[in-house]
Design a protein around this motif. Structure first.
Motif, mmCIF file in Angstrom:
data_model
loop_
_atom_site.group_PDB
_atom_site.id
_atom_site.type_symbol
_atom_site.label_atom_id
_atom_site.label_comp_id
_atom_site.label_asym_id
_atom_site.label_seq_id
_atom_site.Cartn_x
_atom_site.Cartn_y
_atom_site.Cartn_z
ATOM 1 N N GLN A 3 0.853 -1.184 0.000
ATOM 2 C CA GLN A 3 0.000 0.000 0.000
ATOM 3 C C GLN A 3 0.888 1.233 0.000
ATOM 4 O OE1 GLN A 3 -1.275 0.326 4.606
ATOM 5 N NE2 GLN A 3 -1.971 -1.544 3.586
ATOM 6 N N MET A 46 -4.606 6.581 1.720
ATOM 7 C CA MET A 46 -3.813 5.500 1.152
ATOM 8 C C MET A 46 -4.353 5.101 -0.210
ATOM 9 S SD MET A 46 -4.815 1.915 3.033
ATOM 10 C CE MET A 46 -4.003 2.299 4.567
ATOM 11 N N ILE A 49 -3.353 -0.294 -3.058
ATOM 12 C CA ILE A 49 -3.516 -1.374 -2.082
ATOM 13 C C ILE A 49 -3.644 -2.699 -2.823
ATOM 14 C CG2 ILE A 49 -4.965 -2.244 -0.210
ATOM 15 C CD1 ILE A 49 -5.958 0.803 -0.085
ATOM 16 N N THR A 60 -11.470 -0.133 -2.960
ATOM 17 C CA THR A 60 -10.380 0.051 -2.009
ATOM 18 C C THR A 60 -9.132 0.598 -2.704
ATOM 19 O OG1 THR A 60 -9.603 -2.241 -2.277
ATOM 20 C CG2 THR A 60 -11.192 -1.804 -0.510
ATOM 21 N N GLY A 94 -12.348 -2.061 3.224
ATOM 22 C CA GLY A 94 -11.037 -1.946 3.846
ATOM 23 C C GLY A 94 -11.082 -2.251 5.332
#
Length: 248
Positions: A3, A46, A49, A60, A94
């Motif tokens: 990530q 973030m 991923i 995500t 997530g």
């Protein structure tokens, strides 16, 4: 798992080790710097991923996250690490994956992060399905790198807070678990922040000291996280046979 963490604010407060000790599992111990444990609040977003061997997970690809962390050490190996006291994320999937795969105390939250100027952000979070609500909001900005931070060395507070390559959590039975982490040293900058709301510590029963936090900013970092393993239990001292004790 890989990530990338982006536009992080690190806000840290010193707290008594006795305030942290009841919140961490047996098998790890509170790590201290100049006699204090440290509690960190870290908002960021973030992306990139990817779980090894798992196709990309819908919804995500990128989302805001907020974590409340402290710092621990494994007595058996001496390995320093991060212990997450809570994590909030805007992605429900997530949250579910983080809870299932890494046993982390994730919460689903309404979140927004807005870039106001270069290296300047506004971040807001409201945890879902909690009463009273757990809120966090802040404006923060990075002030650029300095030689002191670029050349951070062992023995400095910045090194203590960021150069940690393990995360610790607990399994369903309360036993300590550890996952190794890999990343390059954090590219830290000086930072300014106005923290408007911060309920994270109070939500777990910790009162923050009435002093300004230590602040840092980091633009971006790729992080690799390995699978969880159970922390080895500390061995009890073995009794010495009477025959092996020298006579006086």
């Amino acid at each position: 798992m890989t990530q990338r963490w982006n536009d992080l604010l690190f806000a840290h407060w010193p707290v008594p080790p006795a305030a942290i000790a009841p919140l961490i599992p047996e098998g790890v111990q509170v790590d201290t710097f100049h006699g204090s444990a440290w509690l960190g609040v870290v908002p960021f977003w973030m992306d990139r991923i990817k779980f090894r061997g798992v196709p990309p997970i819908p919804f995500t690809s990128g989302f805001p996250e907020l974590n409340l962390r402290t710092y621990v050490r494994e007595p058996h190996s001496g390995a320093p690490g991060v212990y997450f006291l809570s994590l909030d994320a805007s992605s429900l999937l997530g949250v579910l994956f983080g809870r299932a795969m890494y046993r982390l105390p994730y919460h689903w939250a309404d979140m927004r992060i807005e870039q106001r100027r270069e290296r300047e952000f506004w971040f807001a979070s409201r945890r879902r399905m909690t009463a009273p609500p757990v809120l966090f909001s802040a404006r923060y900005r990075g002030l650029g790198p300095t030689r002191r931070l670029v050349e951070s060395r062992p023995g400095s507070l910045e090194y203590f807070l960021t150069e940690r390559y393990s995360l610790f959590t607990r399994d369903r039975d309360g036993h300590a678990m550890r996952a190794n982490i890999h990343h390059v040293p954090w590219p830290l900058e000086e930072a300014e922040a106005e923290i408007e709301h911060n309920d994270l510590a109070a939500a777990i029963g910790i009162r923050l000291p009435d002093i300004p936090p230590v602040l840092h900013y980091s633009r971006r970092l790729a992080v690799y996280v390995w699978q969880l393993d159970r922390v080895r239990a500390a061995r009890s001292p073995r009794p010495i046979p009477a025959a092996a004790v020298p006579s006086t």
